[in-house]
Design a protein around this motif. Structure first.
Motif, PDB file in Angstrom:
ATOM      1  N   TYR A   1       1.780   6.549  -5.447  1.00  0.00           N
ATOM      2  CA  TYR A   1       1.224   7.299  -4.312  1.00  0.00           C
ATOM      3  C   TYR A   1       2.235   8.426  -3.929  1.00  0.00           C
TER       4      TYR A   1
ATOM      5  N   LEU B   1      -9.701   0.418   4.574  1.00  0.00           N
ATOM      6  CA  LEU B   1      -8.536  -0.139   3.860  1.00  0.00           C
ATOM      7  C   LEU B   1      -7.515  -0.619   5.211  1.00  0.00           C
TER       8      LEU B   1
ATOM      9  N   ASP C   1     -12.024   9.535  -7.312  1.00  0.00           N
ATOM     10  CA  ASP C   1     -11.539   8.466  -8.134  1.00  0.00           C
ATOM     11  C   ASP C   1     -11.831   8.698  -9.527  1.00  0.00           C
TER      12      ASP C   1
ATOM     13  N   ARG D   1       0.896  -1.130   0.110  1.00  0.00           N
ATOM     14  CA  ARG D   1       0.111  -0.119  -0.167  1.00  0.00           C
ATOM     15  C   ARG D   1       0.826   1.390  -0.048  1.00  0.00           C
TER      16      ARG D   1
ATOM     17  N   ARG E   1     -17.514   4.988 -12.670  1.00  0.00           N
ATOM     18  CA  ARG E   1     -17.020   5.409 -13.805  1.00  0.00           C
ATOM     19  C   ARG E   1     -18.286   5.463 -15.087  1.00  0.00           C
TER      20      ARG E   1
ATOM     21  N   VAL F   1      -5.317   8.415 -13.947  1.00  0.00           N
ATOM     22  CA  VAL F   1      -6.056   8.269 -12.624  1.00  0.00           C
ATOM     23  C   VAL F   1      -5.794   9.193 -11.607  1.00  0.00           C
TER      24      VAL F   1
ATOM     25  N   HIS G   1       0.715   3.008 -10.149  1.00  0.00           N
ATOM     26  CA  HIS G   1      -0.179   3.520  -9.231  1.00  0.00           C
ATOM     27  C   HIS G   1       0.438   4.310  -8.009  1.00  0.00           C
TER      28      HIS G   1
ATOM     29  N   GLU H   1      -1.764   8.524 -11.343  1.00  0.00           N
ATOM     30  CA  GLU H   1      -1.436   7.283 -11.658  1.00  0.00           C
ATOM     31  C   GLU H   1      -1.529   7.323 -13.427  1.00  0.00           C
TER      32      GLU H   1
ATOM     33  N   TRP I   1      -6.553   9.482  -7.498  1.00  0.00           N
ATOM     34  CA  TRP I   1      -7.504   8.814  -6.185  1.00  0.00           C
ATOM     35  C   TRP I   1      -7.044   9.138  -5.193  1.00  0.00           C
TER      36      TRP I   1
ATOM     37  N   PHE J   1      -6.799  -3.150 -15.087  1.00  0.00           N
ATOM     38  CA  PHE J   1      -7.013  -2.027 -14.301  1.00  0.00           C
ATOM     39  C   PHE J   1      -8.158  -2.576 -13.434  1.00  0.00           C
TER      40      PHE J   1
ATOM     41  N   ARG K   1       1.424  -6.640  -9.003  1.00  0.00           N
ATOM     42  CA  ARG K   1       1.903  -5.852  -7.772  1.00  0.00           C
ATOM     43  C   ARG K   1       2.079  -6.810  -6.704  1.00  0.00           C
TER      44      ARG K   1
ATOM     45  N   LYS L   1      -8.386  -8.115  -9.089  1.00  0.00           N
ATOM     46  CA  LYS L   1      -8.264  -6.763  -9.325  1.00  0.00           C
ATOM     47  C   LYS L   1      -7.043  -5.881  -9.391  1.00  0.00           C
ATOM     48  N   HIS L   2      -6.952  -5.106 -10.264  1.00  0.00           N
ATOM     49  CA  HIS L   2      -5.446  -4.384 -10.561  1.00  0.00           C
ATOM     50  C   HIS L   2      -4.541  -5.426 -11.003  1.00  0.00           C
TER      51      HIS L   2
HETATM   52  O1  TA6 Z   1      -6.453   3.594  -9.018  1.00  0.00           O
HETATM   53  C1  TA6 Z   1      -7.597   3.654  -8.370  1.00  0.00           C
HETATM   54  C2  TA6 Z   1      -8.156   2.712  -7.763  1.00  0.00           C
HETATM   55  O2  TA6 Z   1      -8.529   1.664  -8.601  1.00  0.00           O
HETATM   56  C3  TA6 Z   1      -9.467   2.922  -6.771  1.00  0.00           C
HETATM   57  O3  TA6 Z   1     -10.814   2.661  -7.217  1.00  0.00           O
HETATM   58  C4  TA6 Z   1      -9.023   2.429  -5.573  1.00  0.00           C
HETATM   59  O4  TA6 Z   1      -9.664   1.067  -5.387  1.00  0.00           O
HETATM   60  C5  TA6 Z   1      -7.696   2.249  -5.589  1.00  0.00           C
HETATM   61  O5  TA6 Z   1      -7.220   1.987  -6.961  1.00  0.00           O
HETATM   62  C6  TA6 Z   1      -6.753   1.013  -4.727  1.00  0.00           C
HETATM   63  O6  TA6 Z   1      -7.145  -0.141  -4.930  1.00  0.00           O
HETATM   64  P1  TA6 Z   1      -6.266  -1.295  -4.131  1.00  0.00           P
HETATM   65  O7  TA6 Z   1      -6.985  -2.567  -4.613  1.00  0.00           O
HETATM   66  O8  TA6 Z   1      -4.963  -0.997  -4.018  1.00  0.00           O
HETATM   67  O9  TA6 Z   1      -7.116  -1.198  -2.872  1.00  0.00           O
END
Ligand code: TA6
Length: 268
Positions: free
Chosen positions: A142, A228, A185, A47, A167, A216, A140, A243, A218, A57, A72, A67-68
């Motif tokens: 930060y 989280l 977001d 994180r 979206r 993006v 992504h 991002e 966020w 994505f 990673r 997801k994602h």
């Molecule tokens: O890139 C933005 C995003 O897709 C948000 O919708 C949010 O969920 C974030 O990424 C973080 O996602 P994660 O799976 O790391 O909690």
């Protein structure tokens, strides 16, 4: 853990899980946010810092089931690290990646810390299998901020973007300077290849991209942040994700089709 440095003492720290850059220190100042409660052992994606999002994505696009994507939290191999300021890391398909995405690929990730302190991250994706595939790619990033009220993201006026989490709403950005005063977001389409942001005390950042035409922004804000598990409840005040990405899927033909893209981030 891998570290890169330059002559003036700037530093980059990379965790092999996800090849995630977890720290980037320029002129003695940290530029990236990394959660103090992030898991660094691959059990969940890290994180903070610069996680790599590949091959999908979010949950969009029916590309893979995670997801994602999976990159990673996968362990990358170090391919080349013979100078102090540069490393090449590689992720290739394996039994585990094929569970989520049944394709043969090679992802080569080059990280350079320049003498000026700027950070270059370049990625090359190659299809080394017999089946064509599609993917998204995203850095992504930060960024660390000391006062979210001071943050202003520039360069996006006139770009189309999807507003909100579902979206569904496509709007035209009318703001010269985008500030963060609630959950954000937003997915911007076809942005300029130079994006700037004023991060207040944390500096003025320029992001130059190649082949990454989307972006993006966020910030989870209070309620989402409290959900989280790997981030303190109030830490949404210390970060903003900007991002750079390519969101309309890239298609790579079998047996050698390749794509590359990257960004250079510099603070002034
Ligand atoms: O890139 C933005 C995003 O897709 C948000 O919708 C949010 O969920 C974030 O990424 C973080 O996602 P994660 O799976 O790391 O909690």
């Amino acid at each position: 853990m891998i570290s890169l440095s330059n002559e003036k003492g700037d530093l980059v720290i990379i965790n092999e899980y996800g090849a995630t850059i977890t720290s980037w220190i320029v002129d003695d100042k940290e530029k990236l946010y990394c959660s103090p409660t992030a898991n660094m052992d691959g059990s969940t994606p890290i994180r903070g810092g610069i996680p790599l999002v590949f091959p999908q994505f979010g949950n969009y696009g029916s590309i893979c089931e995670i997801k994602h994507g999976f990159a990673r939290s996968q362990l990358f191999k170090i391919e080349k690290n013979d100078t102090k300021n540069e490393v090449i890391m590689v992720l290739e398909d394996c039994q585990q990646t094929k569970i989520f995405w049944n394709y043969e690929f090679r992802l080569e990730y080059k990280i350079i810390l320049n003498e000026s302190g700027s950070l270059v991250t370049n990625v090359m994706v190659k299809n080394v299998g017999l089946k064509e595939f599609r993917f998204n790619f995203l850095f992504h990033t930060y960024f660390l901020v000391s006062d979210l009220n001071d943050v202003k993201i520039l360069s996006l006026k006139g770009c189309k973007y999807f507003k909100g989490i579902d979206r569904s709403l496509l709007e035209m950005e009318g703001r010269e300077k985008i500030s963060i005063n609630g959950e954000v977001d937003s997915v911007y389409i076809n942005v300029p290849c130079k994006i700037s942001a004023d991060l207040g005390e944390n500096g003025f950042v320029n992001i130059k991209t190649e082949n990454l035409k989307d972006l993006v922004i966020w910030n989870p804000w209070k309620d989402k942040c409290s959900l989280l598990l790997d981030m303190p409840n109030d830490d949404y005040k210390k970060m903003v994700c900007i991002e750079t990405c390519t969101l309309s899927p890239i298609t790579l033909e079998s047996n050698g089709g390749s794509w590359s893209g990257g960004q250079e981030i510099s603070f002034i």
